[in-house]
Design an enzyme around this catalytic site. Structure first.
Site, PDB file in Angstrom:
ATOM      1  N   LYS A 155       0.860  -1.187   0.000  1.00 60.16           N
ATOM      2  CA  LYS A 155       0.000   0.000   0.000  1.00 60.16           C
ATOM      3  C   LYS A 155       0.897   1.238   0.000  1.00 60.16           C
ATOM      4  CE  LYS A 155      -2.900   3.198   1.638  1.00 60.16           C
ATOM      5  NZ  LYS A 155      -2.041   4.318   1.196  1.00 60.16           N
ATOM      6  N   GLY A 208       5.916   5.121   8.858  1.00 60.90           N
ATOM      7  CA  GLY A 208       4.952   6.225   8.869  1.00 60.90           C
ATOM      8  C   GLY A 208       4.830   6.810  10.256  1.00 60.90           C
ATOM      9  N   SER A 209       3.654   7.321  10.544  1.00 59.13           N
ATOM     10  CA  SER A 209       3.480   8.075  11.796  1.00 59.13           C
ATOM     11  C   SER A 209       3.191   7.155  12.983  1.00 59.13           C
ATOM     12  CB  SER A 209       2.321   9.054  11.630  1.00 59.13           C
ATOM     13  OG  SER A 209       1.113   8.337  11.474  1.00 59.13           O
ATOM     14  N   GLY A 213       0.907   3.775  13.422  1.00 59.02           N
ATOM     15  CA  GLY A 213       1.560   2.602  14.000  1.00 59.02           C
ATOM     16  C   GLY A 213       0.742   2.007  15.137  1.00 59.02           C
ATOM     17  N   GLU A 231       8.416   1.476  11.728  1.00 54.65           N
ATOM     18  CA  GLU A 231       9.449   2.521  11.717  1.00 54.65           C
ATOM     19  C   GLU A 231       8.687   3.835  11.748  1.00 54.65           C
ATOM     20  OE1 GLU A 231      11.107   5.334  10.962  1.00 54.65           O
ATOM     21  OE2 GLU A 231      12.283   4.799   9.172  1.00 54.65           O
ATOM     22  N   CYS A 266      13.071  10.600   7.671  1.00 60.22           N
ATOM     23  CA  CYS A 266      12.779  10.088   9.019  1.00 60.22           C
ATOM     24  C   CYS A 266      13.952  10.313   9.978  1.00 60.22           C
ATOM     25  CB  CYS A 266      12.354   8.632   8.988  1.00 60.22           C
ATOM     26  SG  CYS A 266      13.520   7.543   8.185  1.00 60.22           S
ATOM     27  N   GLU A 365       7.702  15.341  16.000  1.00 59.15           N
ATOM     28  CA  GLU A 365       8.323  15.343  14.679  1.00 59.15           C
ATOM     29  C   GLU A 365       7.568  16.325  13.766  1.00 59.15           C
ATOM     30  OE1 GLU A 365       7.941  11.748  12.264  1.00 59.15           O
ATOM     31  OE2 GLU A 365      10.062  11.922  11.787  1.00 59.15           O
TER      32      GLU A 365
HETATM   33  P1  ADP Z   1       2.638  10.303   7.299  1.00 53.87           P
HETATM   34  O1  ADP Z   1       2.640  11.305   8.370  1.00 53.87           O
HETATM   35  O2  ADP Z   1       3.972   9.839   6.822  1.00 53.87           O
HETATM   36  O3  ADP Z   1       1.675  10.604   6.178  1.00 53.87           O
HETATM   37  P2  ADP Z   1       0.888   8.128   7.937  1.00 53.87           P
HETATM   38  O4  ADP Z   1       1.075   7.139   9.027  1.00 53.87           O
HETATM   39  O5  ADP Z   1      -0.370   8.914   7.912  1.00 53.87           O
HETATM   40  O6  ADP Z   1       2.152   9.022   8.039  1.00 53.87           O
HETATM   41  O7  ADP Z   1       1.035   7.438   6.519  1.00 53.87           O
HETATM   42  C1  ADP Z   1       1.939   6.407   6.220  1.00 53.87           C
HETATM   43  C2  ADP Z   1       1.209   5.309   5.455  1.00 53.87           C
HETATM   44  O8  ADP Z   1       0.206   4.775   6.312  1.00 53.87           O
HETATM   45  C3  ADP Z   1       0.486   5.787   4.192  1.00 53.87           C
HETATM   46  O9  ADP Z   1       0.597   4.808   3.183  1.00 53.87           O
HETATM   47  C4  ADP Z   1      -0.932   5.922   4.662  1.00 53.87           C
HETATM   48  O10 ADP Z   1      -1.876   5.788   3.627  1.00 53.87           O
HETATM   49  C5  ADP Z   1      -1.047   4.766   5.628  1.00 53.87           C
HETATM   50  N1  ADP Z   1      -2.127   4.913   6.613  1.00 53.87           N
HETATM   51  C6  ADP Z   1      -2.660   6.057   7.112  1.00 53.87           C
HETATM   52  N2  ADP Z   1      -3.660   5.787   7.976  1.00 53.87           N
HETATM   53  C7  ADP Z   1      -3.763   4.440   8.037  1.00 53.87           C
HETATM   54  C8  ADP Z   1      -4.612   3.539   8.766  1.00 53.87           C
HETATM   55  N3  ADP Z   1      -5.567   3.965   9.575  1.00 53.87           N
HETATM   56  N4  ADP Z   1      -4.415   2.212   8.595  1.00 53.87           N
HETATM   57  C9  ADP Z   1      -3.448   1.752   7.772  1.00 53.87           C
HETATM   58  N5  ADP Z   1      -2.639   2.547   7.055  1.00 53.87           N
HETATM   59  C10 ADP Z   1      -2.787   3.876   7.174  1.00 53.87           C
END
Ligand code: ADP
Length: 461
Positions: A155, A208-209, A213, A231, A266, A365
């Protein structure tokens, strides 16, 4: 869904908005592709040949992949060329070359029994990746997972899907059997959540965030207890002692360590800690560097910092600055949106001083071109400030004192400590965080551990 370019805000193209049903079909297909052995059942040399072909094709298409990615996510082309297709190809090649050098074990049992320890692919991997380096981070997940014999449903981030779609297409052309790698685009809360909640996904790997996570861990707990490797970014301290071997070099590298890719990295060194005796001079030099940085069109090879990935991200960055300003902190330079007339999302490199350790701009961050600078007097104080957030991804350390360097490496709460440099590494070393920066490691042979299960055969002789 429309794909907006951060370069000028224009609509680049439209992309499928994956639904829950699309995700379910992709996951089911990825499951079948694992269970019927079309990939894991190949001889290692066959898997290796396909992955090596894929790496060569990525290299052959590097310029187009980099330009496509830059138009989608805004990273300056100079950095994208190095960090994106180049590193994705190198990553896939590294794991391809390693995959037929992994042996199982024969346990040192007593006579009368034979204990065999097999290393078996875990199964279906769900990989959810962010927008800052889609190809590089994508390959950090795909390389070891596919080399291990797993199948993957991937994804990409909503704002950086295009280059990963092409990467996957090249994989198919290179000979990956259909179904071994499926990509589903769409919203995190729909597609990402479907992968996280699936009972057919055995391992989840994510960059991601922290907020997402946490959701992934919950989804695992509420579904099939899939393993989750996270991560989650950082708030990495970059500590400069007065005895740094070359202060000008420290300034230049520290500026690059936070301002390149507009801080959307990151491991960005977003908290500078500078020994008080050199603090003021250091900030002056850093300011000169920040103001001299060429920010703008990421497709111009002269650009040193490209666009902010999205309008929301730009607004988020600026909100941190507004809050710091309202609290009376000193915005030494930057702090503003620039080049708004282009329709794109750009921000001036920003230095903030006079901050308190508890400030949100020190603790959270930002993921933008924003660095705070704090002064310290002693090594002890530097460690306390450095370790004084919930994160623990990276750290930097500038000193000529070898004993101090080793002492500090031991005491800094970080997955990677850079000494007399900031950033830079290669595939041979792992990258991972401690604390709320996550768990598990990308890169190096250790990354295989996430995708290879130990399976014991106990045989009575
Ligand atoms: P960033 O701040 O880097 O955008 P996110 O965690 O929002 O961090 O996004 C990182 C990835 O996680 C993206 O591919 C995003 O589509 C996906 N993502 C965001 N929300 C969800 C969720 N509820 N469940 C699974 N994946 C998600």
């Amino acid at each position: 869904m429309p794909v907006l370019s951060p370069i000028d805000g224009s609509c680049l193209t439209v992309m499928a908005r994956g639904t829950a049903q699309d995700s379910a079909r992709a996951i089911a297909g990825t499951r079948r592709a694992f269970d019927d052995g079309r990939w894991s059942g190949l001889a290692p040399s066959q898997r290796k040949a396909i992955l090596l072909t894929w790496a060569d094709m990525i290299d052959a298409h590097a310029l187009e992949l980099a330009v496509l990615g830059v138009r989608d996510n805004g990273t300056e082309i100079g950095m994208a060329l190095k960090a994106e297709p180049g590193s994705a190809a190198a990553t896939i090649r590294y794991y391809a070359e390693a995959l037929d050098k992994i042996y199982g074990e024969i346990a040192p049992t007593a006579p009368g029994a034979l204990g065999l320890v097999h290393k078996a692919p875990v199964g279906v991997v769900g990989a959810i990746v962010p927008w800052n380096f889609p190809l590089m981070i994508g390959a950090w997940k795909l390389g070891p997972a596919l080399a291990a014999g797993c199948t993957v449903v991937l994804k990409p981030a909503e704002t950086a899907s295009l280059s990963l779609l092409w990467l996957a297409e090249l994989g198919l052309q290179a000979g990956l059997p259909p179904g071994v790698l499926n990509v589903v685009c769409g919203e995190g809360a729909v597609v990402g959540a479907a992968i996280a909640e699936s009972r057919d996904v055995d391992v989840l790997v994510f960059t991601g965030s922290g907020a997402t996570g946490r959701r992934l861990l919950q989804a695992s707990a509420q579904s099939n207890l899939k393993r989750v490797y996270l991560e989650l970014g950082g708030k990495s301290p970059n500590i400069v002692f007065a005895d740094a071997p070359d202060l000008d070099e420290a300034v230049a590298v520290s500026a690059a360590g936070i301002f390149r890719n507009s801080g959307q990295v990151c491991i960005a060194g977003s908290r500078l800690l500078v020994e008080r005796s050199i603090h003021d001079a250091f900030v002056e030099k850093l300011k000169a560097r920040a103001e001299a940085m060429v920010v703008g069109d990421p497709l111009d090879p002269a650009t040193q910092a490209g666009a902010i990935n999205s309008e929301q991200q730009l607004a988020r960055n600026l909100a941190f600055i507004d809050e710091a300003r309202a609290a009376g902190r000193d915005i030494v330079c930057g702090g503003t949106r620039i080049l708004a007339e282009t329709g794109g999302y750009y921000m001036a490199p920003t230095i903030v001083t006079g901050v308190a350790q508890s400030d949100r701009i020190v603790q959270d961050e930002v993921f933008g071109p924003v660095v705070t600078v704090q002064a310290f007097d002693t090594e002890e104080e530097a460690i306390a400030l450095a370790n004084g957030t919930e994160f623990g991804l990276a750290a930097g350390l500038w000193t000529s004192n070898l004993s101090r360097a080793h002492r500090m490496i031991g005491r800094l709460r970080a997955g990677v400590v850079h000494v007399n440099t900031y950033g830079g590494a290669d595939m041979t070393v792992p990258l991972g965080g401690v604390g709320q920066s996550g768990n598990g490691h990308d890169k190096s042979l250790h990354a295989f551990d996430k995708f290879l299960d130990l399976k014991t055969a106990w045989i009575k002789l």
